[in-house]
Design an enzyme around this catalytic site. Sequence first.
Site, PDB file in Angstrom:
ATOM      1  CG  ASN A  11      -0.843   3.856  -5.918  1.00 12.40           C
ATOM      2  OD1 ASN A  11      -0.385   4.966  -6.237  1.00 12.40           O
ATOM      3  ND2 ASN A  11      -0.429   2.724  -6.460  1.00 12.40           N
TER       4      ASN A  11
ATOM      5  CD  GLU B 101       8.765   5.094  18.984  1.00  8.62           C
ATOM      6  OE1 GLU B 101       8.238   3.990  18.758  1.00  8.62           O
ATOM      7  OE2 GLU B 101       9.887   5.403  18.532  1.00  8.62           O
TER       8      GLU B 101
ATOM      9  CG  ASP C 222      11.561   6.623  15.185  1.00  7.51           C
ATOM     10  OD1 ASP C 222      10.510   5.982  15.363  1.00  7.51           O
ATOM     11  OD2 ASP C 222      12.662   6.079  14.941  1.00  7.51           O
TER      12      ASP C 222
HETATM   13 CA    CA Z   1       1.918   5.647  -6.205  1.00  2.00          CA
END
Ligand code: CA
Length: 572
Positions: A103, A324, A295
């Site tokens: 983060n 995938e 995907d």
């Molecule tokens: Ca953030």
Amino acid sequence: MEDSSLQLMFHGTKIAQANVIVNYPGVVLKTTTRIENPNFIILDLEISKDARPGNIPIVFEYQREILFSVDYQLKARADGSKDRMGFGKEDVIYLIMPDRFSNGDPGNDSVPGMLEAAHPSNPNGRHGGDIRGIRDKLDYIANLGVTAIWLNPVLENNMPVYSYHGYAVTDFYRVDPRFGDNESYKSLVDECHGKGLKVIMDMVFNHCGSNHWWLKDMPMESWIHRFPEFTRSNYRSETAMDPYASDFDRQKMLTGWFDRTMPDLNQHNEILASYLIQNSIWWVEFAGLDGIRMDTYPYSYKDFMAEWMQRVLKEYPNFRIVGETWQQKETHTAYWQAGSPVSGSYHSYLPSVTDFPMQYALKDAFNEQEGWTTGLARLYYVLAQDFIYPDPFSNVIFTDNHDLTRFYSAIGEDLNKFKMAMAFMLTARGIPVIYYGTEILMTGDKSNGDGFIRQDFSPGEWQSSVVSQQEEALEYLKTLLNWRKDSEVIHHGKLKQFIPQDGFYIYFRYDDEDAVMVIINKNKESKIPDLKRYQEVLKDYRGGKDIITGKVFILGEGLEVPAETAVVMELE
Ligand SMILES: [Ca+2]
Ligand SMILES: [Ca+2]
């Protein structure tokens, strides 16, 4: 671009009533298509080679009065764009779930207008990871020795709950603001390139999120597959090639929804098909991508997927896409690879497939007792079937990923097994993927829920009881990865394997100049393998050096391999 056509979709109240005028040198409005929803209008433009970069004014008028005008920016193509090299056999990919990695900007954890706010203590909630966080950790990633990153999807997922994973896209042209924006994604790619890292974008054509703006004002009835009541895919993608498959099962696999929140897109709708194809090319060009991971590959119509591949390869002949292809067996997996000898008249044009059979074997090889078909023989048998792949060295291989129990948990948190498996994955054939946190032995069992296999990456908070093992694992991987980075014979050499015997599995990677001998000793005691069997390779060599320990071996002096250890020996 090689393809001179461009299709644009406009959305606005009763926009279909408008007359559209495009007046720009080198650009011709070929067709204006009105579809069943009058709030849409579709323009097909032809962009000639002489057209100059600039803003194309697109004028909408009604009864000879100008309603409004939109500028569409025509950009110059970047130099060398067509010739970009995609990721390949020389690469090792680091897979990152952006919400769970780092983060870097707490200010974007919750964003007004986005339905789901951060809730870091909820395993299924958003935890706040973002593109800034990944950019901050690029030195760490590059130092690991991996050469490419693949992020789970970063596009907007404006869903009320469970939106962190990124697979319910609500805007195909916008990076989710909780991750960053289109410009910060592009900056991430530029910075990766500066550090020798390639970038692979995760894309989804099979479905979108149920909060996509299309769903609020459907362009056409045939845009998505609809049923009288909610119908889920049966997830048996083997129906795609099973010669005995019932139409019922195959249709349900292809058209059933992937989840309640994931409407199934109908790529046989030609306008939607153009939208998806153009979108993928736009991202390659805009962000400067080195690869795409597609995907749920078998869940979209395969004729459309082949058309998409050809369109992308026309613009970027050396580009690399991995589909995938989550299949249970080797044959079903090989079906999807370009040039497959087992796909009949179907041509996928897909260069790389995900090798799930190898993943199953990697887990079993180190958990099971040795037997005729069990233990190390699992790996032997997977490789012995490689003749069904046109290019098995381009298979993407992995011990785990965001959908599987973490490998360290799957092998009973056993560091020796972990090292032997990593040594195999990084020296046998294929393009390896390392799932974030594998290098610090992150654990997690899928049976507890997906949130537990996608936990926050926090190398700063190592548990003191296992910190020495985590450091050992990290050093082991760094050594192997950084060596692999420059090992031509691992990238492009041939492979020769010997039948596992007496708890040993020995194989070679070799070319005209070099050879690497890999010895996996699964025995619980140190042992000296009888080298007579390997003379067809060893006859040209005096000895070698284990790239992990630096230990030098002289052939003929008895090569003692410690218990449950892999030796990766560069022969000299
Ligand atoms: Ca953030
Ligand atoms: Ca589908």
